[in-house]
Design an enzyme around this catalytic site. Structure first.
Site, short mmCIF file in Angstrom:
data_model
loop_
_atom_site.label_atom_id
_atom_site.label_comp_id
_atom_site.label_asym_id
_atom_site.label_seq_id
_atom_site.Cartn_x
_atom_site.Cartn_y
_atom_site.Cartn_z
N ASP A 79 0.94 -1.12 0.09
CA ASP A 79 -0.06 -0.05 -0.15
C ASP A 79 0.90 1.21 0.08
O ASP A 79 1.29 1.69 1.07
CB ASP A 79 -1.03 -0.07 1.15
CG ASP A 79 -1.89 1.14 1.29
OD1 ASP A 79 -1.92 1.98 0.48
OD2 ASP A 79 -2.91 1.16 1.95
N HIS A 103 0.41 7.94 4.20
CA HIS A 103 1.35 7.20 4.94
C HIS A 103 2.72 7.45 5.03
O HIS A 103 3.79 7.00 5.56
CB HIS A 103 1.22 5.61 4.79
CG HIS A 103 -0.13 4.90 4.92
ND1 HIS A 103 -0.71 5.13 5.95
CD2 HIS A 103 -0.98 4.34 4.03
CE1 HIS A 103 -2.13 4.62 5.89
NE2 HIS A 103 -2.07 4.25 4.62
N ILE A 111 0.13 8.64 8.84
CA ILE A 111 -0.49 7.83 10.01
C ILE A 111 0.00 6.44 9.38
O ILE A 111 0.52 6.43 8.26
CB ILE A 111 -2.05 7.85 10.02
CG1 ILE A 111 -2.56 7.40 8.68
CG2 ILE A 111 -2.32 9.21 10.42
CD1 ILE A 111 -4.12 7.18 8.54
N GLY A 160 -3.50 0.61 8.80
CA GLY A 160 -4.38 -0.02 9.61
C GLY A 160 -3.63 -1.73 9.64
O GLY A 160 -3.79 -2.14 10.66
#
Length: 286
Positions: A188, A193, A208, A211
């Site tokens: 990803d 990110h 961030i 997940g």
């Protein structure tokens, strides 16, 4: 604008055949924080080619069909989607290298209401070259801008909440500041990110963590606490994502072993005291 139920429910996914090598297996393990103590032989078995093993949650990055909701034909407002839940059942150990095929279908499209969004549940099975099913993955995508389309599917059985009170066991793992930059090399590469400007545009003070990277760190905590780093004993891991994690934080995983042997857990970003994963369950072989 509501999504089109029939279009989403009947979305056709091509099978995804993926070859991966030992270096990919090691890169995934490094991305979820294994190997931070290079003298810990339990961790070393996942990041060093001598007696290498695949960490089981690597299943989440294999045979992935891509960010299909961004296709305009999907009718989904993809800018407003977030990862809601991840469920994983492991049927056999992952090889440390090889070829796997991912087969995906949408099993549920749930209308929460015009102002409450919708949920898409996708199921992916992962198969080796002999056709053996290695893992079943179920992912819930919360589509914040797509509710109100009318009749949809009933929700699948909800994950159970963790018990109240103090946990039976606690494991704290520091997430390296470079974790998102490392993990994104697995699959990803969303700039959310990595790029501070993109993160601020999305409403976050800094990039961030993925997940699914947080999910892998929680699996690391469970394998360390209950399996003495024998990750092959982990046979399922389910959780609900409730808040983002930032690289450099400490993930505090509180765990309870239930009378039926199931492990329940919640995870917090320790420094902020924020629950980032709830309704966590895991099963491990004795």
């Amino acid at each position: 604008m509501p999504l089109d139920y029939a279009t989403v429910k009947d979305w056709r996914f091509d099978d995804v055949r993926q070859r991966y090598e030992q270096k990919d297996t090691m890169l995934y393990a490094l991305g979820i924080g294994l190997g931070q103590d290079p003298e810990d032989t339990g961790q070393l078995r996942y990041v060093y080619e001598k007696d290498l093993r695949a960490f089981p949650t690597m299943s989440v990055i294999l045979g992935y069909p891509g960010f299909w909701v961004s296709d305009p034909r999907s009718t989904v407002d993809w800018v407003k989607v977030v990862h809601g839940e991840q469920r994983l059942t492991l049927h056999a150990p992952l090889p440390v290298s090889g070829v796997v095929t991912g087969r995906t279908r949408n099993t549920h499209v749930i209308d929460k209401g015009a102002d409450k969004g919708a949920i898409i549940v996708s199921e992916r099975t992962l198969h080796d070259e002999d056709g053996q099913c290695l893992a079943t993955l179920r992912s819930s995508t919360f589509c914040r801008g797509d509710g109100g389309f009318g009749d949809g599917d009933a929700s699948p059985e909800a994950l159970p909440a963790a018990p109240d009170g103090d946990p039976e066991l606690r494991c704290e793992l520091r997430i390296p500041s470079s974790a998102a930059l490392l993990y994104r090399l697995n699959a990803d590469r969303n700039p959310l990110h990595a790029d501070p400007d993109v993160a601020r545009q999305a409403g976050y003070p800094r990039p961030i963590l993925h997940g699914l990277c947080s999910y892998g760190v929680a699996a690391h905590a469970i394998v360390k606490t209950f399996c003495d780093y024998d990750a092959a004993r982990l046979t399922s891991l389910n959780t609900r994502f409730s808040a983002p994690v930032y690289p450099g934080e400490t993930l505090q995983c509180d765990m309870w072993r239930m009378p039926d042997g199931q492990i329940r857990f919640i995870a917090r970003a320790k420094e902020r005291g924020v629950v980032v994963m709830s309704h966590g369950t895991a099963t491990v072989q004795s």
